[in-house]
Design an enzyme around this catalytic site. Sequence first.
Site, PDB file in Angstrom:
ATOM      1  N   HIS A 156      -5.624  -3.445   4.616  1.00  0.00           N
ATOM      2  CA  HIS A 156      -5.389  -4.476   5.633  1.00  0.00           C
ATOM      3  C   HIS A 156      -4.297  -5.452   5.178  1.00  0.00           C
ATOM      4  O   HIS A 156      -3.336  -5.717   5.917  1.00  0.00           O
ATOM      5  CB  HIS A 156      -6.688  -5.230   5.897  1.00  0.00           C
ATOM      6  CG  HIS A 156      -6.574  -6.293   6.938  1.00  0.00           C
ATOM      7  ND1 HIS A 156      -6.842  -6.069   8.268  1.00  0.00           N
ATOM      8  CD2 HIS A 156      -6.202  -7.603   6.858  1.00  0.00           C
ATOM      9  CE1 HIS A 156      -6.651  -7.175   8.955  1.00  0.00           C
ATOM     10  NE2 HIS A 156      -6.255  -8.130   8.116  1.00  0.00           N
ATOM     11  N   GLU A 157      -4.460  -5.975   3.979  1.00  0.00           N
ATOM     12  CA  GLU A 157      -3.487  -6.953   3.487  1.00  0.00           C
ATOM     13  C   GLU A 157      -2.133  -6.313   3.213  1.00  0.00           C
ATOM     14  O   GLU A 157      -1.094  -6.969   3.331  1.00  0.00           O
ATOM     15  CB  GLU A 157      -4.022  -7.640   2.221  1.00  0.00           C
ATOM     16  CG  GLU A 157      -5.335  -8.389   2.402  1.00  0.00           C
ATOM     17  CD  GLU A 157      -5.300  -9.413   3.535  1.00  0.00           C
ATOM     18  OE1 GLU A 157      -4.200  -9.940   3.823  1.00  0.00           O
ATOM     19  OE2 GLU A 157      -6.352  -9.683   4.131  1.00  0.00           O
ATOM     20  N   HIS A 160       0.014  -6.619   6.326  1.00  0.00           N
ATOM     21  CA  HIS A 160       0.664  -7.932   6.435  1.00  0.00           C
ATOM     22  C   HIS A 160       1.827  -8.039   5.451  1.00  0.00           C
ATOM     23  O   HIS A 160       2.917  -8.504   5.794  1.00  0.00           O
ATOM     24  CB  HIS A 160      -0.343  -9.045   6.134  1.00  0.00           C
ATOM     25  CG  HIS A 160      -1.452  -9.176   7.130  1.00  0.00           C
ATOM     26  ND1 HIS A 160      -1.244  -9.177   8.491  1.00  0.00           N
ATOM     27  CD2 HIS A 160      -2.798  -9.321   6.949  1.00  0.00           C
ATOM     28  CE1 HIS A 160      -2.411  -9.325   9.117  1.00  0.00           C
ATOM     29  NE2 HIS A 160      -3.361  -9.403   8.197  1.00  0.00           N
TER      30      HIS A 160
END
Length: 358
Positions: free
Chosen positions: A18-19, A22
């Site tokens: 997920h990170e 980003h």
Amino acid sequence: MTTAFSFILVLGLLIFVHELGHFLFAKLFGVRVLKFSLGFGPKLFGKTVGDTEYVVSAIPLGGFVKMYGENPDEQDVPKEEREISFAHKSVGQRFGIIFAGPAFNFVFPVVMFFLLFLFSGTPERIDTTKIGNVAPDSPAAMAGMVENDVIISINGEPTDSWDDILHGVQGSRGEPIDVIVLREDAQKKLEIQPKYESVENMFGEELEPRFIIGIMPYAEFNYVHKGPIGAFTDACKQTWGYVDLTVTSIVKIFQQVVPASELGGPILIAQIAGQQMEAGWVNLLYFMGLLSVNLGILNLLPIPVLDGGHLMFLTIEAIRRKPLGERAQIIAQQIGLALLGTLMIFVFYNDIVRILTQ
């Protein structure tokens, strides 16, 4: 030990994915990333490479990517540094950076299932008349049917598929049926009295009443190699199935079909992860895929502090052609934190009650 290891493995990997979404899109659009953290709280260890500090923190329940100029009170940056500031990127670029986190949680299971299906084959269920489960106190159980029995006929009609069994039971119209089963290479004749009652779907909703005898099919699969295109198509279908299941489950919770007490938190995730690892790595991968989709969808909910809340603010900014005021953003984030904190307390309570009542 298995439970703790599988929990850290599953949640750590999904948070990283997920990170990473980003992080990569921030880098793509030229935003300076100050910190990439797996976990919250006190730093366990880390290393600074270039402008970014990479950190593993003590509480493994999330993570974050801190970008230069990201917070509402940090957006007044020197003119020469605006090119690397998150706040000074276009709405579309900021939207892409925020959306990339949940998006990677959908991409991850597609990639994972693609590799699994490519090398191991796509599992396709075999249509069998073998019994996988007999419900306690059901008509089948009272007649002496047991797991692993193979139904070969009902009322003299051969049963070559599970549909044949369903038609045989429904065609009884409530009259006793003569069932021939194969058990340990020997045939046995059983007389079963079907009963007419409602059955429930996976969400606990009652379906129309029907004649049942209380059995479930044995889960048996063939693994079919379909090549790269077939494996990718099946991986997309598998992931979409999880998306549909997750969205439907959320809707059922709001409709109060599924009680809120069924919601689980980190403790439940750890328990299930441990059980799936004990069942085998393939089971753990399927659970990881489902959890990744859950994480992606939950992060898209329009709650401030979640990615969905930030996307909502950016959508409003695109419509208004100017961002919400700093005070409005801060208040919204405080409300979001309160909602998220309340939800975390609630799911922890559910997990503890579940353990105490098992």
